[in-house]
Design an enzyme around this catalytic site. Structure first.
Site, PDB file in Angstrom:
ATOM      1  N   LYS A  22     -23.319  59.310 -18.137  1.00 47.59           N
ATOM      2  CA  LYS A  22     -23.267  59.222 -16.665  1.00 47.59           C
ATOM      3  C   LYS A  22     -23.263  60.620 -16.048  1.00 47.59           C
ATOM      4  O   LYS A  22     -24.006  60.897 -15.105  1.00 47.59           O
ATOM      5  CB  LYS A  22     -21.997  58.468 -16.241  1.00 47.59           C
ATOM      6  CG  LYS A  22     -21.657  58.652 -14.770  1.00 47.59           C
ATOM      7  CD  LYS A  22     -20.349  58.012 -14.386  1.00 47.59           C
ATOM      8  CE  LYS A  22     -19.096  58.787 -14.707  1.00 47.59           C
ATOM      9  NZ  LYS A  22     -18.674  59.796 -13.712  1.00 47.59           N
ATOM     10  N   ASN A  23     -22.428  61.508 -16.597  1.00 48.22           N
ATOM     11  CA  ASN A  23     -22.265  62.817 -15.958  1.00 48.22           C
ATOM     12  C   ASN A  23     -23.434  63.771 -16.223  1.00 48.22           C
ATOM     13  O   ASN A  23     -23.538  64.818 -15.589  1.00 48.22           O
ATOM     14  CB  ASN A  23     -20.938  63.452 -16.378  1.00 48.22           C
ATOM     15  CG  ASN A  23     -19.758  62.742 -15.717  1.00 48.22           C
ATOM     16  OD1 ASN A  23     -19.951  61.928 -14.819  1.00 48.22           O
ATOM     17  ND2 ASN A  23     -18.547  63.055 -16.145  1.00 48.22           N
ATOM     18  N   CYS A 116      -9.258  62.158  -3.460  1.00 49.06           N
ATOM     19  CA  CYS A 116      -9.650  61.513  -4.709  1.00 49.06           C
ATOM     20  C   CYS A 116      -8.371  61.175  -5.466  1.00 49.06           C
ATOM     21  O   CYS A 116      -7.379  61.895  -5.358  1.00 49.06           O
ATOM     22  CB  CYS A 116     -10.509  62.496  -5.505  1.00 49.06           C
ATOM     23  SG  CYS A 116     -10.901  61.949  -7.150  1.00 49.06           S
ATOM     24  N   ARG A 121      -9.862  68.033  -5.412  1.00 51.14           N
ATOM     25  CA  ARG A 121     -11.290  68.202  -5.752  1.00 51.14           C
ATOM     26  C   ARG A 121     -12.161  68.691  -4.597  1.00 51.14           C
ATOM     27  O   ARG A 121     -13.101  68.016  -4.173  1.00 51.14           O
ATOM     28  CB  ARG A 121     -11.850  66.895  -6.319  1.00 51.14           C
ATOM     29  CG  ARG A 121     -11.089  66.416  -7.521  1.00 51.14           C
ATOM     30  CD  ARG A 121     -11.694  65.193  -8.117  1.00 51.14           C
ATOM     31  NE  ARG A 121     -12.897  65.475  -8.869  1.00 51.14           N
ATOM     32  CZ  ARG A 121     -13.649  64.532  -9.425  1.00 51.14           C
ATOM     33  NH1 ARG A 121     -13.330  63.275  -9.284  1.00 51.14           N
ATOM     34  NH2 ARG A 121     -14.722  64.848 -10.106  1.00 51.14           N
ATOM     35  N   ASP A 306     -11.467  64.082 -19.369  1.00 50.98           N
ATOM     36  CA  ASP A 306     -11.933  62.690 -19.255  1.00 50.98           C
ATOM     37  C   ASP A 306     -11.526  61.828 -20.450  1.00 50.98           C
ATOM     38  O   ASP A 306     -11.783  60.625 -20.458  1.00 50.98           O
ATOM     39  CB  ASP A 306     -13.462  62.649 -19.085  1.00 50.98           C
ATOM     40  CG  ASP A 306     -13.891  63.161 -17.720  1.00 50.98           C
ATOM     41  OD1 ASP A 306     -13.035  63.270 -16.821  1.00 50.98           O
ATOM     42  OD2 ASP A 306     -15.096  63.446 -17.550  1.00 50.98           O
ATOM     43  N   ARG A 398     -17.790  51.971 -12.658  1.00 49.20           N
ATOM     44  CA  ARG A 398     -18.459  53.201 -12.183  1.00 49.20           C
ATOM     45  C   ARG A 398     -19.091  53.954 -13.341  1.00 49.20           C
ATOM     46  O   ARG A 398     -20.057  54.690 -13.148  1.00 49.20           O
ATOM     47  CB  ARG A 398     -17.436  54.131 -11.520  1.00 49.20           C
ATOM     48  CG  ARG A 398     -16.858  53.566 -10.263  1.00 49.20           C
ATOM     49  CD  ARG A 398     -15.960  54.580  -9.633  1.00 49.20           C
ATOM     50  NE  ARG A 398     -16.720  55.811  -9.375  1.00 49.20           N
ATOM     51  CZ  ARG A 398     -16.244  56.853  -8.752  1.00 49.20           C
ATOM     52  NH1 ARG A 398     -15.012  56.846  -8.313  1.00 49.20           N
ATOM     53  NH2 ARG A 398     -16.986  57.907  -8.553  1.00 49.20           N
TER      54      ARG A 398
HETATM   55  N1  EPU Z   1     -12.621  72.831  -8.031  1.00 47.19           N
HETATM   56  C1  EPU Z   1     -12.348  73.569  -6.918  1.00 47.19           C
HETATM   57  N2  EPU Z   1     -13.379  73.874  -6.062  1.00 47.19           N
HETATM   58  C2  EPU Z   1     -14.656  73.465  -6.281  1.00 47.19           C
HETATM   59  C3  EPU Z   1     -14.933  72.716  -7.434  1.00 47.19           C
HETATM   60  C4  EPU Z   1     -13.892  72.405  -8.302  1.00 47.19           C
HETATM   61  O1  EPU Z   1     -11.198  73.938  -6.687  1.00 47.19           O
HETATM   62  O2  EPU Z   1     -15.532  73.772  -5.464  1.00 47.19           O
HETATM   63  C5  EPU Z   1     -11.544  72.492  -8.970  1.00 47.19           C
HETATM   64  C6  EPU Z   1     -11.328  70.966  -9.050  1.00 47.19           C
HETATM   65  O3  EPU Z   1     -10.509  70.490  -8.012  1.00 47.19           O
HETATM   66  C7  EPU Z   1     -10.717  70.824 -10.425  1.00 47.19           C
HETATM   67  C8  EPU Z   1     -11.406  71.924 -11.225  1.00 47.19           C
HETATM   68  O4  EPU Z   1     -11.921  72.857 -10.274  1.00 47.19           O
HETATM   69  O5  EPU Z   1      -9.334  71.053 -10.362  1.00 47.19           O
HETATM   70  C9  EPU Z   1     -12.543  71.491 -12.119  1.00 47.19           C
HETATM   71  O6  EPU Z   1     -13.376  70.604 -11.410  1.00 47.19           O
HETATM   72  P1  EPU Z   1     -14.937  70.457 -11.688  1.00 47.19           P
HETATM   73  O7  EPU Z   1     -15.673  70.953 -10.498  1.00 47.19           O
HETATM   74  O8  EPU Z   1     -15.276  71.019 -13.022  1.00 47.19           O
HETATM   75  O9  EPU Z   1     -15.063  68.860 -11.737  1.00 47.19           O
HETATM   76  P2  EPU Z   1     -16.295  68.057 -11.188  1.00 47.19           P
HETATM   77  O10 EPU Z   1     -17.520  68.827 -11.410  1.00 47.19           O
HETATM   78  O11 EPU Z   1     -16.003  67.549  -9.825  1.00 47.19           O
HETATM   79  C10 EPU Z   1     -16.903  66.861 -13.435  1.00 47.19           C
HETATM   80  C11 EPU Z   1     -17.043  65.450 -13.901  1.00 47.19           C
HETATM   81  C12 EPU Z   1     -15.661  64.835 -14.001  1.00 47.19           C
HETATM   82  C13 EPU Z   1     -14.840  65.660 -14.990  1.00 47.19           C
HETATM   83  C14 EPU Z   1     -14.786  67.125 -14.537  1.00 47.19           C
HETATM   84  C15 EPU Z   1     -14.078  68.047 -15.501  1.00 47.19           C
HETATM   85  C16 EPU Z   1     -19.196  64.785 -13.067  1.00 47.19           C
HETATM   86  C17 EPU Z   1     -19.993  63.963 -12.127  1.00 47.19           C
HETATM   87  N3  EPU Z   1     -17.864  64.711 -12.960  1.00 47.19           N
HETATM   88  O12 EPU Z   1     -16.279  66.794 -12.158  1.00 47.19           O
HETATM   89  O13 EPU Z   1     -15.831  63.523 -14.511  1.00 47.19           O
HETATM   90  O14 EPU Z   1     -13.523  65.166 -15.075  1.00 47.19           O
HETATM   91  O15 EPU Z   1     -16.126  67.609 -14.357  1.00 47.19           O
HETATM   92  O16 EPU Z   1     -14.676  67.973 -16.751  1.00 47.19           O
HETATM   93  O17 EPU Z   1     -19.766  65.482 -13.900  1.00 47.19           O
HETATM   94  C18 EPU Z   1     -15.303  61.254 -14.781  1.00 47.19           C
HETATM   95  O18 EPU Z   1     -16.415  61.091 -15.308  1.00 47.19           O
HETATM   96  O19 EPU Z   1     -14.403  60.368 -14.809  1.00 47.19           O
HETATM   97  C19 EPU Z   1     -15.001  62.505 -14.099  1.00 47.19           C
HETATM   98  C20 EPU Z   1     -14.020  62.626 -13.216  1.00 47.19           C
END
Ligand code: EPU
Length: 418
Positions: A22-23, A116, A121, A306, A398
């Site tokens: 998915k991701n 969230c 996030r 995850d 999801r």
């Molecule tokens: N963060 C910030 N600012 C930003 C972006 C992120 O502060 O602009 C923080 C987040 O709040 C978090 C940390 O940085 O504390 C890491 O977040 P990241 O951006 O890496 O997460 P994401 O890209 O929103 C993806 C996956 C998540 C997975 C995380 C971590 C996708 C679509 N989602 O989320 O997947 O947990 O990386 O590996 O790729 C899931 O599939 O259940 C899921 C939540």
């Protein structure tokens, strides 16, 4: 609202197949917006988040055709480079269209995601990266409005902290920017590397994806391509844990063991026998007692956040005290209380959960709070005595394709009720 009913206590045995990630599929679909030519993607999982992304891509004016796991997208003309609140609020990953839309159209208007269940996030790092590529970004009426009328300009971007979708968003913006972009402190997740493979087949010039420094030489145009999405390492990991927790003999087929090294190491420390009967296959069995193991979630290649909830469920059946530390999201322990309703002994102290085991699990009525929390309730229910009813399974829908039929195929007594 659908519920899952699971009669636990059956060791899972046989072979279970892994779907596409998915991701990895979400950014790949967003990447289709970067070209006017058709892109065909294979092994797209049929889950709700993917349908949301397809709706979003259709909303901006691309043609979308879905034939099972094959999706064809042609973004010949982008009518409105906008991601409305109605779609973004149901899926935070909608922000993945921001980079491609600014890169392709020179402007985008994307709703800010709301709160969230697992943490705040924000997307500030996506925005800061785009600003460094020369976009002018304003926030008004709950929307991010980004403009780069003369196109984006390559730059050196150092992320303050590692962000997976932030890296993907910026990578997609950079491929059509003028000159060189260097992304430092980039996420090293396999999903980022898979996105780069797709972009390169579309004509992008990228080096280093999958490492913490990614170099991009901008090109003026991308072409159509065909690409197969990598297997879902989180789904595979969830199945491995389910096999171990039910003390079964489970073979997980169609995965990439290399993507699961941190989990495999922890399973082995816990006394689970993990073998690789084929290059894309992992098999789990539990020859003796499960032992307590500590985990700390980290960015890839560390232990994936995850899989934290599912591993916590496993540790409820291990002898001794396990410390589960969550470093990525600030509120990702919602499953602990539900697991406790099933008999687990878990104490929460800030970012740490202290699990004392083994305590027998017994079926109960529980509520799913987010995607991976639901997965942990499913694996716990599979091992529990008696019947568990999991409410709000839309969370699991999801991200897990055909979860009931896949698990039923390896012996689980699981059904869905309305
Ligand atoms: N963060 C910030 N600012 C930003 C972006 C992120 O502060 O602009 C923080 C987040 O709040 C978090 C940390 O940085 O504390 C890491 O977040 P990241 O951006 O890496 O997460 P994401 O890209 O929103 C993806 C996956 C998540 C997975 C995380 C971590 C996708 C679509 N989602 O989320 O997947 O947990 O990386 O590996 O790729 C899931 O599939 O259940 C899921 C939540």
């Amino acid at each position: 609202m659908d519920k899952l009913v699971i009669e636990g206590g059956v060791p899972l045995s046989g072979e279970i197949a892994v779907s596409g990630s998915k991701n990895a599929a979400l950014p790949a679909l967003a990447a289709c917006l970067l070209t006017a030519e058709p892109v065909t993607l294979h092994r797209i999982p049929q889950v709700r988040d993917i349908r949301t992304m397809l709706d979003l891509i259709g909303h901006v004016g691309a043609e979308v055709r879905v034939e099972g796991g094959r999706v064809m997208i042609c973004a010949g003309h982008i009518e409105s480079p906008e991601a409305p609140y109605e779609l973004v609020k149901t899926m935070r990953a909608s922000s993945l269209v921001l980079g491609p839309l600014v890169g392709r159209c020179g402007r985008a208007r994307v709703s800010l995601p709301g709160g969230c269940a697992i943490g705040a996030r924000p997307i500030n790092l996506h925005v800061a990266g785009l600003e460094q590529l020369g976009a002018e970004v304003r926030q008004e009426h709950g929307y991010i409005q980004a403009e780069a009328p003369n196109g984006l300009q390559g730059a050196n971007v150092q992320f303050d902290r590692i962000t997976v979708t932030g890296t993907e968003d910026l990578l997609m913006a950079a491929v059509l920017a003028r000159g060189e972009t260097v992304i430092e402190n980039a996420a090293r997740e396999p999903e980022v590397a898979d996105l780069a493979v797709l972009l390169i087949s579309m004509g992008a010039r990228i080096e280093g994806a999958g490492t913490s420094t990614i170099r991009v030489q901008g090109v003026t145009k991308l072409r159509g391509a065909e690409h197969t999405i990598i297997p879902d390492r989180i789904e595979a990991g969830t199945f491995l844990i389910a096999g171990a927790l039910t003390r079964g003999d489970l073979t997980v087929r169609g995965c990439v063991p290399e993507h699961l090294r941190a989990l495999i190491a922890k399973l082995q420390q816990a006394g689970v026998e993990v073998t690789e009967p084929a290059p894309d296959t992992l098999r789990v069995r539990v020859p003796g007692r499960l032992k307590n193991v500590d985990i700390t979630t980290e960015e890839h290649p560390g232990f994936a956040t995850d899989l934290q909830a599912q591993f916590m469920a496993l540790m409820t059946q291990a002898a001794g005290i396990s410390f589960v530390t969550e470093t990525i999201f600030e509120n990702r322990f919602m499953h602990a209380q539900e697991l406790a309703r099933m008999g687990a002994n878990i104490r929460l102290e800030g970012r740490q959960a202290i699990v004392a085991g083994p305590t027998p699990l017994s079926g109960a009525q529980v509520i799913a709070s987010d995607l991976r929390a639901s997965a942990s309730l499913v694996v716990a229910a599979l091992a529990a005595h008696g019947e568990t009813v999991i409410d709000r399974v839309y969370h699991i829908d999801r991200g897990y394709e055909k979860i009931e039929s896949k698990l039923a195929g390896v012996g689980a007594r699981i059904r869905r009720i309305q």
